[in-house]
Design a protein around this motif. Structure first.
Motif, PDB file in Angstrom:
ATOM      1  N   ASP A 123       0.810  -1.224   0.000  1.00 12.05           N
ATOM      2  CA  ASP A 123       0.000   0.000   0.000  1.00 12.05           C
ATOM      3  C   ASP A 123       0.842   1.273   0.000  1.00 12.05           C
ATOM      4  OD1 ASP A 123       0.980  -0.216   2.552  1.00 12.05           O
ATOM      5  OD2 ASP A 123      -0.920   0.163   3.553  1.00 12.05           O
ATOM      6  N   VAL A 124       2.090   1.174  -0.411  1.00 10.27           N
ATOM      7  CA  VAL A 124       2.970   2.341  -0.445  1.00 10.27           C
ATOM      8  C   VAL A 124       3.486   2.530  -1.870  1.00 10.27           C
ATOM      9  CG1 VAL A 124       5.126   3.342   0.409  1.00 10.27           C
ATOM     10  CG2 VAL A 124       3.690   1.992   1.949  1.00 10.27           C
ATOM     11  N   GLY A 125       3.280   3.739  -2.411  1.00 12.81           N
ATOM     12  CA  GLY A 125       3.781   4.065  -3.742  1.00 12.81           C
ATOM     13  C   GLY A 125       4.919   5.064  -3.630  1.00 12.81           C
ATOM     14  N   LEU A 126       5.928   4.913  -4.469  1.00 12.82           N
ATOM     15  CA  LEU A 126       7.068   5.826  -4.456  1.00 12.82           C
ATOM     16  C   LEU A 126       7.401   6.198  -5.891  1.00 12.82           C
ATOM     17  CD1 LEU A 126       9.356   7.224  -2.876  1.00 12.82           C
ATOM     18  CD2 LEU A 126      10.680   5.124  -3.154  1.00 12.82           C
ATOM     19  N   LYS A 127       7.443   7.505  -6.169  1.00  8.82           N
ATOM     20  CA  LYS A 127       7.694   7.967  -7.530  1.00  8.82           C
ATOM     21  C   LYS A 127       8.339   9.338  -7.477  1.00  8.82           C
ATOM     22  CE  LYS A 127       6.907   7.776 -12.057  1.00  8.82           C
ATOM     23  NZ  LYS A 127       7.449   6.754 -12.903  1.00  8.82           N
ATOM     24  N   SER A 128       9.270   9.579  -8.373  1.00  4.61           N
ATOM     25  CA  SER A 128       9.889  10.883  -8.531  1.00  4.61           C
ATOM     26  C   SER A 128       9.577  11.378  -9.937  1.00  4.61           C
ATOM     27  CB  SER A 128      11.402  10.768  -8.334  1.00  4.61           C
ATOM     28  OG  SER A 128      12.012  12.023  -8.535  1.00  4.61           O
ATOM     29  N   VAL A 129       9.122  12.632 -10.029  1.00  2.00           N
ATOM     30  CA  VAL A 129       8.838  13.242 -11.331  1.00  2.00           C
ATOM     31  C   VAL A 129       9.561  14.579 -11.399  1.00  2.00           C
ATOM     32  CG1 VAL A 129       6.643  12.056 -11.688  1.00  2.00           C
ATOM     33  CG2 VAL A 129       6.679  14.222 -10.480  1.00  2.00           C
ATOM     34  N   PRO A 130       9.855  15.077 -12.612  1.00  2.00           N
ATOM     35  CA  PRO A 130      10.670  16.285 -12.767  1.00  2.00           C
ATOM     36  C   PRO A 130      10.048  17.577 -12.241  1.00  2.00           C
ATOM     37  CG  PRO A 130      10.620  15.030 -14.814  1.00  2.00           C
ATOM     38  CD  PRO A 130       9.628  14.410 -13.896  1.00  2.00           C
ATOM     39  N   THR A 131       8.717  17.728 -12.309  1.00  2.00           N
ATOM     40  CA  THR A 131       8.118  19.015 -11.943  1.00  2.00           C
ATOM     41  C   THR A 131       6.967  18.838 -10.963  1.00  2.00           C
ATOM     42  OG1 THR A 131       6.446  19.018 -13.696  1.00  2.00           O
ATOM     43  CG2 THR A 131       8.640  19.913 -14.265  1.00  2.00           C
ATOM     44  N   ALA A 132       6.671  19.931 -10.253  1.00  2.00           N
ATOM     45  CA  ALA A 132       5.541  19.929  -9.325  1.00  2.00           C
ATOM     46  C   ALA A 132       4.233  19.730 -10.078  1.00  2.00           C
ATOM     47  CB  ALA A 132       5.506  21.237  -8.533  1.00  2.00           C
ATOM     48  N   ALA A 133       4.118  20.317 -11.261  1.00  2.00           N
ATOM     49  CA  ALA A 133       2.896  20.161 -12.060  1.00  2.00           C
ATOM     50  C   ALA A 133       2.666  18.691 -12.422  1.00  2.00           C
ATOM     51  CB  ALA A 133       2.982  21.013 -13.325  1.00  2.00           C
ATOM     52  N   GLU A 134       3.739  17.987 -12.791  1.00  2.00           N
ATOM     53  CA  GLU A 134       3.621  16.560 -13.104  1.00  2.00           C
ATOM     54  C   GLU A 134       3.243  15.759 -11.861  1.00  2.00           C
ATOM     55  OE1 GLU A 134       6.700  14.875 -15.933  1.00  2.00           O
ATOM     56  OE2 GLU A 134       7.511  16.893 -15.581  1.00  2.00           O
ATOM     57  N   ALA A 135       3.799  16.163 -10.710  1.00  2.00           N
ATOM     58  CA  ALA A 135       3.460  15.477  -9.458  1.00  2.00           C
ATOM     59  C   ALA A 135       1.978  15.633  -9.134  1.00  2.00           C
ATOM     60  CB  ALA A 135       4.309  16.019  -8.310  1.00  2.00           C
ATOM     61  N   LEU A 136       1.474  16.851  -9.244  1.00  2.00           N
ATOM     62  CA  LEU A 136       0.059  17.091  -8.948  1.00  2.00           C
ATOM     63  C   LEU A 136      -0.845  16.357  -9.935  1.00  2.00           C
ATOM     64  CD1 LEU A 136       0.187  20.862  -7.979  1.00  2.00           C
ATOM     65  CD2 LEU A 136      -0.267  18.910  -6.472  1.00  2.00           C
ATOM     66  N   GLN A 137      -0.466  16.345 -11.208  1.00  2.00           N
ATOM     67  CA  GLN A 137      -1.265  15.614 -12.214  1.00  2.00           C
ATOM     68  C   GLN A 137      -1.281  14.119 -11.892  1.00  2.00           C
ATOM     69  OE1 GLN A 137      -3.340  16.449 -14.652  1.00  2.00           O
ATOM     70  NE2 GLN A 137      -3.653  14.289 -15.056  1.00  2.00           N
ATOM     71  N   LEU A 138      -0.113  13.569 -11.531  1.00  2.00           N
ATOM     72  CA  LEU A 138      -0.021  12.149 -11.201  1.00  2.00           C
ATOM     73  C   LEU A 138      -0.844  11.825  -9.954  1.00  2.00           C
ATOM     74  CD1 LEU A 138       1.225   9.410 -11.944  1.00  2.00           C
ATOM     75  CD2 LEU A 138       3.182  10.023 -10.495  1.00  2.00           C
ATOM     76  N   ILE A 139      -0.776  12.691  -8.957  1.00  2.00           N
ATOM     77  CA  ILE A 139      -1.550  12.484  -7.730  1.00  2.00           C
ATOM     78  C   ILE A 139      -3.044  12.476  -8.045  1.00  2.00           C
ATOM     79  CG2 ILE A 139      -2.264  13.591  -5.570  1.00  2.00           C
ATOM     80  CD1 ILE A 139       0.711  14.484  -5.307  1.00  2.00           C
ATOM     81  N   ASN A 140      -3.504  13.485  -8.767  1.00  2.00           N
ATOM     82  CA  ASN A 140      -4.939  13.590  -9.058  1.00  2.00           C
ATOM     83  C   ASN A 140      -5.448  12.417  -9.884  1.00  2.00           C
ATOM     84  OD1 ASN A 140      -5.330  15.971  -7.625  1.00  2.00           O
ATOM     85  ND2 ASN A 140      -4.701  17.230  -9.345  1.00  2.00           N
ATOM     86  N   SER A 141      -4.711  12.045 -10.923  1.00  2.00           N
ATOM     87  CA  SER A 141      -5.175  10.947 -11.777  1.00  2.00           C
ATOM     88  C   SER A 141      -5.075   9.606 -11.044  1.00  2.00           C
ATOM     89  CB  SER A 141      -4.411  10.915 -13.098  1.00  2.00           C
ATOM     90  OG  SER A 141      -3.027  10.777 -12.889  1.00  2.00           O
ATOM     91  N   SER A 142      -4.038   9.406 -10.249  1.00  2.11           N
ATOM     92  CA  SER A 142      -3.879   8.150  -9.499  1.00  2.11           C
ATOM     93  C   SER A 142      -4.951   8.010  -8.419  1.00  2.11           C
ATOM     94  CB  SER A 142      -2.497   8.072  -8.859  1.00  2.11           C
ATOM     95  OG  SER A 142      -1.495   8.118  -9.840  1.00  2.11           O
ATOM     96  N   LYS A 143      -5.235   9.120  -7.722  1.00  3.36           N
ATOM     97  CA  LYS A 143      -6.291   9.085  -6.702  1.00  3.36           C
ATOM     98  C   LYS A 143      -7.633   8.736  -7.325  1.00  3.36           C
ATOM     99  CE  LYS A 143      -6.687  12.271  -3.614  1.00  3.36           C
ATOM    100  NZ  LYS A 143      -6.775  13.609  -2.991  1.00  3.36           N
ATOM    101  N   ALA A 144      -7.961   9.371  -8.441  1.00  4.70           N
ATOM    102  CA  ALA A 144      -9.243   9.118  -9.106  1.00  4.70           C
ATOM    103  C   ALA A 144      -9.311   7.676  -9.622  1.00  4.70           C
ATOM    104  CB  ALA A 144      -9.444  10.116 -10.245  1.00  4.70           C
ATOM    105  N   MET A 145      -8.196   7.190 -10.187  1.00  2.24           N
ATOM    106  CA  MET A 145      -8.156   5.816 -10.684  1.00  2.24           C
ATOM    107  C   MET A 145      -8.380   4.821  -9.553  1.00  2.24           C
ATOM    108  SD  MET A 145      -4.987   3.768 -12.447  1.00  2.24           S
ATOM    109  CE  MET A 145      -5.159   4.476 -14.071  1.00  2.24           C
ATOM    110  N   CYS A 146      -7.673   5.029  -8.467  1.00  2.00           N
ATOM    111  CA  CYS A 146      -7.766   4.092  -7.343  1.00  2.00           C
ATOM    112  C   CYS A 146      -9.141   4.120  -6.677  1.00  2.00           C
ATOM    113  CB  CYS A 146      -6.651   4.360  -6.342  1.00  2.00           C
ATOM    114  SG  CYS A 146      -5.037   3.841  -6.970  1.00  2.00           S
ATOM    115  N   MET A 147      -9.778   5.277  -6.664  1.00  2.00           N
ATOM    116  CA  MET A 147     -11.129   5.357  -6.098  1.00  2.00           C
ATOM    117  C   MET A 147     -12.091   4.451  -6.863  1.00  2.00           C
ATOM    118  SD  MET A 147     -11.393   7.039  -3.347  1.00  2.00           S
ATOM    119  CE  MET A 147     -13.015   7.718  -3.092  1.00  2.00           C
ATOM    120  N   LYS A 148     -11.863   4.271  -8.163  1.00  2.00           N
ATOM    121  CA  LYS A 148     -12.700   3.371  -8.971  1.00  2.00           C
ATOM    122  C   LYS A 148     -12.623   1.943  -8.448  1.00  2.00           C
ATOM    123  CE  LYS A 148     -14.312   5.672 -12.664  1.00  2.00           C
ATOM    124  NZ  LYS A 148     -15.409   5.415 -13.547  1.00  2.00           N
TER     125      LYS A 148
END
Length: 187
Positions: A123-148
């Protein structure tokens, strides 16, 4: 539990079994002070009878019956979802997480699917991305995907101040909280 499909009434014809294929798993409710009104049911899959337990047969990889009215007929329920705390629970959780990513990749994107499939351990995910915008996009899309799939992602950490987040301390640990595009806080 019943209205959400986590348990279902056992059909009357299945109550009078004589083949020995009935197992009652002891359980109890746990309330969290920060989650009022939510009951978490905890099952004891290690409970044994005649040296047998549900856990030993699995491979590793408020009152719900009559609401306190003793005059009402007792309704027996059976669990319709996976019981956590069993030997197989980590494998089942990982499989379900992967299946959620596979089933929802088209809707939420390949980056979110790859993150969920490749960058999680239980239950632990670890990821590094180049920009804050990419991090926020990844967080939002991953949260929405997992809620499904019935998973709620939370407790995101970052070393970037460009995420529009703020730091807080909880239980002596420093957390970086993210403001998502919808204005919700994930932590």
């Amino acid at each position: 539990m019943v209205t959400h499909g986590y348990a279902e009434a056992v059909p009357a014809k299945e109550l009078a079994r004589v083949d020995g294929f009935v197992w009652y798993v002891p359980h109890h409710g746990v309330y969290h002070p920060k989650k009022p009104g939510k009951l978490r049911v905890v099952f004891d899959c290690s409970a044994s009878y005649k040296r047998e337990s549900l856990k030993s047969h699995l491979l590793q990889g408020s009152d719900l019956t009559n609401n306190g009215d003793m005059d009402k007929e007792v309704i027996e329920y059976r669990i319709a979802v996976h019981l956590f705390g069993a030997t197989s629970s980590p494998s089942v959780a990982i499989f379900t997480l992967m299946k959620t990513a596979e089933d929802n990749e088209l809707e939420f994107g390949s980056d979110a699917a790859k993150f969920v499939k490749n960058d999680f351990y239980v239950d632990v995910g670890l990821k590094s991305v180049p920009t804050a915008a990419e991090a926020l996009q990844l967080i939002n899309s991953s949260k929405a995907m997992c809620m499904k799939g019935g998973f709620k992602l939370h407790k995101f950490l970052s070393n970037s101040r460009d995420t529009g987040s703020h730091q807080s301390r909880r239980n002596g640990k420093k957390y970086q909280e993210f403001k998502s595009q919808q204005g919700l806080t994930a932590h």
